[in-house]
Design a protein around this motif. Structure first.
Motif, PDB file in Angstrom:
ATOM      1  N   ILE A   1       0.864  -1.562  -0.319  1.00  0.00           N
ATOM      2  CA  ILE A   1      -0.071   0.092  -0.442  1.00  0.00           C
ATOM      3  C   ILE A   1       1.405   1.070   0.007  1.00  0.00           C
ATOM      4  O   ILE A   1       1.573   0.817   0.732  1.00  0.00           O
ATOM      5  CB  ILE A   1      -0.607   0.079   1.232  1.00  0.00           C
ATOM      6  N   GLN A   2       0.656   2.345  -0.307  1.00  0.00           N
ATOM      7  CA  GLN A   2       1.275   3.126  -0.753  1.00  0.00           C
ATOM      8  C   GLN A   2       0.164   4.235   0.535  1.00  0.00           C
ATOM      9  O   GLN A   2      -0.683   4.448   0.432  1.00  0.00           O
ATOM     10  CB  GLN A   2       0.772   3.976  -2.383  1.00  0.00           C
ATOM     11  N   VAL A   3       1.230   5.251   1.093  1.00  0.00           N
ATOM     12  CA  VAL A   3       1.190   5.407   2.464  1.00  0.00           C
ATOM     13  C   VAL A   3       2.053   6.808   2.131  1.00  0.00           C
ATOM     14  O   VAL A   3       3.350   7.144   2.167  1.00  0.00           O
ATOM     15  CB  VAL A   3       1.584   4.991   3.989  1.00  0.00           C
ATOM     16  N   GLY A   4       1.453   7.675   1.636  1.00  0.00           N
ATOM     17  CA  GLY A   4       2.208   9.148   2.104  1.00  0.00           C
ATOM     18  C   GLY A   4       2.782   9.260   0.391  1.00  0.00           C
ATOM     19  O   GLY A   4       2.584   8.678  -0.704  1.00  0.00           O
ATOM     20  N   ASN A   5       4.281   8.793   0.747  1.00  0.00           N
ATOM     21  CA  ASN A   5       5.234   9.293  -0.489  1.00  0.00           C
ATOM     22  C   ASN A   5       6.144   7.419  -0.129  1.00  0.00           C
ATOM     23  O   ASN A   5       6.975   7.407  -1.509  1.00  0.00           O
ATOM     24  CB  ASN A   5       6.320  10.328  -0.661  1.00  0.00           C
TER      25      ASN A   5
ATOM     26  N   GLN B   1      15.279  -7.007  14.263  1.00  0.00           N
ATOM     27  CA  GLN B   1      14.609  -7.595  14.531  1.00  0.00           C
ATOM     28  C   GLN B   1      13.096  -8.116  13.988  1.00  0.00           C
ATOM     29  O   GLN B   1      12.400  -9.273  13.760  1.00  0.00           O
ATOM     30  CB  GLN B   1      14.227  -8.262  15.441  1.00  0.00           C
ATOM     31  N   ARG B   2      12.167  -6.436  13.816  1.00  0.00           N
ATOM     32  CA  ARG B   2      10.864  -6.666  13.351  1.00  0.00           C
ATOM     33  C   ARG B   2      10.794  -5.335  12.619  1.00  0.00           C
ATOM     34  O   ARG B   2       9.639  -5.196  11.466  1.00  0.00           O
ATOM     35  CB  ARG B   2      10.726  -5.700  14.793  1.00  0.00           C
ATOM     36  N   ALA B   3      12.068  -5.782  11.399  1.00  0.00           N
ATOM     37  CA  ALA B   3      11.949  -5.587  10.186  1.00  0.00           C
ATOM     38  C   ALA B   3      11.097  -5.546   9.380  1.00  0.00           C
ATOM     39  O   ALA B   3      10.741  -4.937   7.707  1.00  0.00           O
ATOM     40  CB  ALA B   3      13.024  -4.587   9.047  1.00  0.00           C
ATOM     41  N   SER B   4      10.215  -6.777   8.879  1.00  0.00           N
ATOM     42  CA  SER B   4       8.733  -7.221   8.715  1.00  0.00           C
ATOM     43  C   SER B   4       8.006  -6.414   8.550  1.00  0.00           C
ATOM     44  O   SER B   4       7.107  -6.800   7.948  1.00  0.00           O
ATOM     45  CB  SER B   4       9.356  -8.600   8.750  1.00  0.00           C
ATOM     46  N   ALA B   5       7.759  -5.644   9.381  1.00  0.00           N
ATOM     47  CA  ALA B   5       6.570  -4.735   9.487  1.00  0.00           C
ATOM     48  C   ALA B   5       6.222  -3.981   8.689  1.00  0.00           C
ATOM     49  O   ALA B   5       7.473  -3.461   7.871  1.00  0.00           O
ATOM     50  CB  ALA B   5       6.387  -3.901  11.092  1.00  0.00           C
ATOM     51  N   GLY B   6       5.067  -3.918   8.426  1.00  0.00           N
ATOM     52  CA  GLY B   6       5.521  -3.070   7.202  1.00  0.00           C
ATOM     53  C   GLY B   6       5.315  -1.475   6.790  1.00  0.00           C
ATOM     54  O   GLY B   6       6.144  -0.444   6.594  1.00  0.00           O
ATOM     55  N   LEU B   7       5.620  -1.595   8.229  1.00  0.00           N
ATOM     56  CA  LEU B   7       5.861  -0.200   8.547  1.00  0.00           C
ATOM     57  C   LEU B   7       6.140   0.262  10.502  1.00  0.00           C
ATOM     58  O   LEU B   7       5.577  -0.424  11.260  1.00  0.00           O
ATOM     59  CB  LEU B   7       5.040   1.253   8.534  1.00  0.00           C
ATOM     60  N   ILE B   8       7.271   0.499  10.642  1.00  0.00           N
ATOM     61  CA  ILE B   8       7.630   0.479  12.160  1.00  0.00           C
ATOM     62  C   ILE B   8       7.762   1.865  12.720  1.00  0.00           C
ATOM     63  O   ILE B   8       7.678   2.924  12.322  1.00  0.00           O
ATOM     64  CB  ILE B   8       9.129  -0.364  12.455  1.00  0.00           C
ATOM     65  N   ILE B   9       6.632   2.232  14.056  1.00  0.00           N
ATOM     66  CA  ILE B   9       6.764   3.569  14.548  1.00  0.00           C
ATOM     67  C   ILE B   9       7.744   3.784  15.380  1.00  0.00           C
ATOM     68  O   ILE B   9       7.384   2.802  16.541  1.00  0.00           O
ATOM     69  CB  ILE B   9       5.016   4.065  15.047  1.00  0.00           C
ATOM     70  N   ALA B  10       8.860   4.359  15.809  1.00  0.00           N
ATOM     71  CA  ALA B  10       9.633   4.371  16.565  1.00  0.00           C
ATOM     72  C   ALA B  10       9.405   4.696  17.798  1.00  0.00           C
ATOM     73  O   ALA B  10       8.343   5.609  17.969  1.00  0.00           O
ATOM     74  CB  ALA B  10      10.602   5.528  16.558  1.00  0.00           C
ATOM     75  N   GLU B  11       9.754   4.445  18.839  1.00  0.00           N
ATOM     76  CA  GLU B  11       8.726   4.953  20.352  1.00  0.00           C
ATOM     77  C   GLU B  11       8.949   5.843  20.591  1.00  0.00           C
ATOM     78  O   GLU B  11       9.933   6.841  19.911  1.00  0.00           O
ATOM     79  CB  GLU B  11      10.104   3.635  21.738  1.00  0.00           C
TER      80      GLU B  11
ATOM     81  N   ASP C   1      -7.195  16.378   7.563  1.00  0.00           N
ATOM     82  CA  ASP C   1      -7.450  14.921   7.181  1.00  0.00           C
ATOM     83  C   ASP C   1      -6.933  16.136   5.461  1.00  0.00           C
ATOM     84  O   ASP C   1      -6.426  15.994   4.102  1.00  0.00           O
ATOM     85  CB  ASP C   1      -8.298  14.327   6.207  1.00  0.00           C
ATOM     86  N   LYS C   2      -7.394  17.748   5.683  1.00  0.00           N
ATOM     87  CA  LYS C   2      -7.012  18.686   4.239  1.00  0.00           C
ATOM     88  C   LYS C   2      -6.011  18.679   4.616  1.00  0.00           C
ATOM     89  O   LYS C   2      -5.314  19.429   3.147  1.00  0.00           O
ATOM     90  CB  LYS C   2      -8.457  19.735   4.649  1.00  0.00           C
ATOM     91  N   LEU C   3      -5.036  18.559   4.936  1.00  0.00           N
ATOM     92  CA  LEU C   3      -3.752  18.445   5.184  1.00  0.00           C
ATOM     93  C   LEU C   3      -2.496  17.905   4.290  1.00  0.00           C
ATOM     94  O   LEU C   3      -1.748  18.246   4.449  1.00  0.00           O
ATOM     95  CB  LEU C   3      -3.318  19.247   6.403  1.00  0.00           C
ATOM     96  N   ASP C   4      -3.453  17.082   3.976  1.00  0.00           N
ATOM     97  CA  ASP C   4      -2.858  15.761   2.637  1.00  0.00           C
ATOM     98  C   ASP C   4      -1.649  15.265   3.985  1.00  0.00           C
ATOM     99  O   ASP C   4      -0.856  15.052   3.261  1.00  0.00           O
ATOM    100  CB  ASP C   4      -2.297  16.234   1.592  1.00  0.00           C
ATOM    101  N   ILE C   5      -2.096  15.009   4.781  1.00  0.00           N
ATOM    102  CA  ILE C   5      -1.183  13.887   5.883  1.00  0.00           C
ATOM    103  C   ILE C   5      -0.577  12.380   4.619  1.00  0.00           C
ATOM    104  O   ILE C   5      -2.452  12.095   4.151  1.00  0.00           O
ATOM    105  CB  ILE C   5      -1.394  14.331   6.794  1.00  0.00           C
ATOM    106  N   ALA C   6      -0.193  11.367   5.506  1.00  0.00           N
ATOM    107  CA  ALA C   6       0.108  10.064   5.031  1.00  0.00           C
ATOM    108  C   ALA C   6      -1.094   9.383   5.807  1.00  0.00           C
ATOM    109  O   ALA C   6      -1.651   8.241   5.064  1.00  0.00           O
ATOM    110  CB  ALA C   6       1.236   9.335   5.447  1.00  0.00           C
ATOM    111  N   PHE C   7      -1.382   9.294   7.197  1.00  0.00           N
ATOM    112  CA  PHE C   7      -2.557   8.597   7.750  1.00  0.00           C
ATOM    113  C   PHE C   7      -2.534   9.045   9.553  1.00  0.00           C
ATOM    114  O   PHE C   7      -1.917   9.405   9.578  1.00  0.00           O
ATOM    115  CB  PHE C   7      -1.513   7.080   7.962  1.00  0.00           C
TER     116      PHE C   7
END
Length: 373
Positions: A7-11, A43-53, A254-260
């Protein structure tokens, strides 16, 4: 399977729709990311996206020692080591920018080093709190009202600039769980009478201005995490006020065209009882706010299983899920979900976070086994 479609999320394009939620693990040394943290995230890089702590935009007296920051060159270098590792492993990683606001403490070592008061939108203390690393385990204190919120907004922008240098693919604002963005939004913690308080529009001004500021740095690759049901850290408004506040904020963001957006639904384990009454404002997060998201992607968090996520994504109700606690104990969440393996690693509760009894910080952190495939 819908969860495993790119899935494309942002750029950027994510290889799957299972994200690793931001998880406070407290392995930073004097706020600086350590080499061990690189191992953990890789170790967890198979996630689609990691959000850092959650990563502090300025030194604050958090409830937990060893939280990371991102306000100087040494922080940038530490995080760059981590993002490089995640990218080399084929992953994508957002930083999460965090200011604790009124849930800091003046006696915390970090707050003393900061040399500033505990700041918040208004001089109203949160109920509860337990600072276990401070003698006597004190609770929350009455904060000092922020004189000029633009100063805090600039801290977020400077942190975003540093996050860009550190190689993050994007940044997420921590707008959930009763920290400073939540504090501006909530009419119980924000009693200001200037342009930053009172009406829904004024209370939403701070998060929207922070989004605009960090978007100047990262463009579309910006997200926000919100917990409209509240509860945690003494957050929560009456239902109609909650609906009015978050529908306006989400619509305008949402009007600011953010990723998610990452929306955290009600979860009983994060609710808090005061005077015999649960604090959260229980309501259906998806039903209430999905109609206001027309441009950004939507990810759901809070006890969402891969099976439920698959059904919701397939039905077009959400674009993906974030998984939290299971990512602590399972570095291979995506692989287990794909192959139908159970999440059966036993949590090492005493070592989830660092404390005085923990000498080997890898314990309960990087030592959970992968399944056999």
């Amino acid at each position: 399977m819908a969860l495993f479609k790119p899935i494309q999320v942002g750029n950027i394009v994510l290889k799957n729709r299972i994200g690793m939620a931001s998880l406070t693990r407290n392995r930073a040394q004097n706020t600086y990311p350590m080499e061990l943290m690189r191992e953990y995230y890789v170790q967890r890089a198979s996630a689609g996206l990691i959000i850092a702590e959650a990563t502090l935009v300025t030194r604050q007296g958090t409830e937990w020692p060893h939280a990371p920051g991102i306000w100087d060159e040494k922080h940038i270098a530490g995080w760059k080591n981590i993002t490089d590792g995640v990218h080399e492993a084929g992953g994508k990683m957002y930083g999460q920018l965090w200011h604790v606001g009124r849930v800091g403490h003046p006696d915390a070592p970090e707050q003393k080093l900061a040399g500033v008061p505990v700041y918040a939108p208004s001089a109203i203390s949160a109920r509860g709190g337990k600072f276990r690393h401070i003698p006597g385990n004190p609770g929350y204190v009455t904060p000092t009202e922020i004189d000029d919120p633009w100063i805090i907004i600039r801290l977020f922008k400077e942190a975003a600039i540093n996050a860009k240098k550190a190689g993050f693919d994007g940044i997420q604002l921590h707008g959930a769980n009763g920290y400073i963005i939540s504090q501006f939004l909530d009419s119980n913690s924000n009693k200001r009478t200037d342009q930053w308080g009172g009406s829904v529009e004024n209370r939403a001004r701070f998060p929207l201005e922070v989004l605009k500021a960090v978007r100047e740095v990262f463009g579309r690759d910006v997200a926000i995490k919100l917990s409209p049901a509240g509860g945690y850290n003494d957050m929560g408004m009456p239902l109609q006020e909650t609906l009015d506040t978050f529908s306006y904020l989400i619509s305008e963001a949402d009007k600011l065209d953010i990723a998610f957006f990452e929306l955290v639904r009600y979860a009983k384990q994060y609710d808090v009882e005061y005077d015999g009454v649960l604090r959260a404002t229980q309501h259906d997060i998806l039903e209430s706010y999905r109609p206001y998201i027309k441009n950004a992607k939507l990810f759901l968090n809070a006890a969402v299983t891969p099976e439920e996520g698959e059904a919701l994504v397939s039905a077009g109700k959400i674009d993906g899920i974030f998984i939290g606690f299971n990512y602590i104990t399972h570095p291979d969440v995506v692989e287990r979900a794909l192959h139908g393996k159970p999440f059966d690693n036993v949590p090492d509760i005493p070592h989830l976070q660092t404390n005085a009894t923990v000498t080997d910080w890898s314990t309960g952190y990087t030592d959970y086994p992968r399944a056999q495939y």
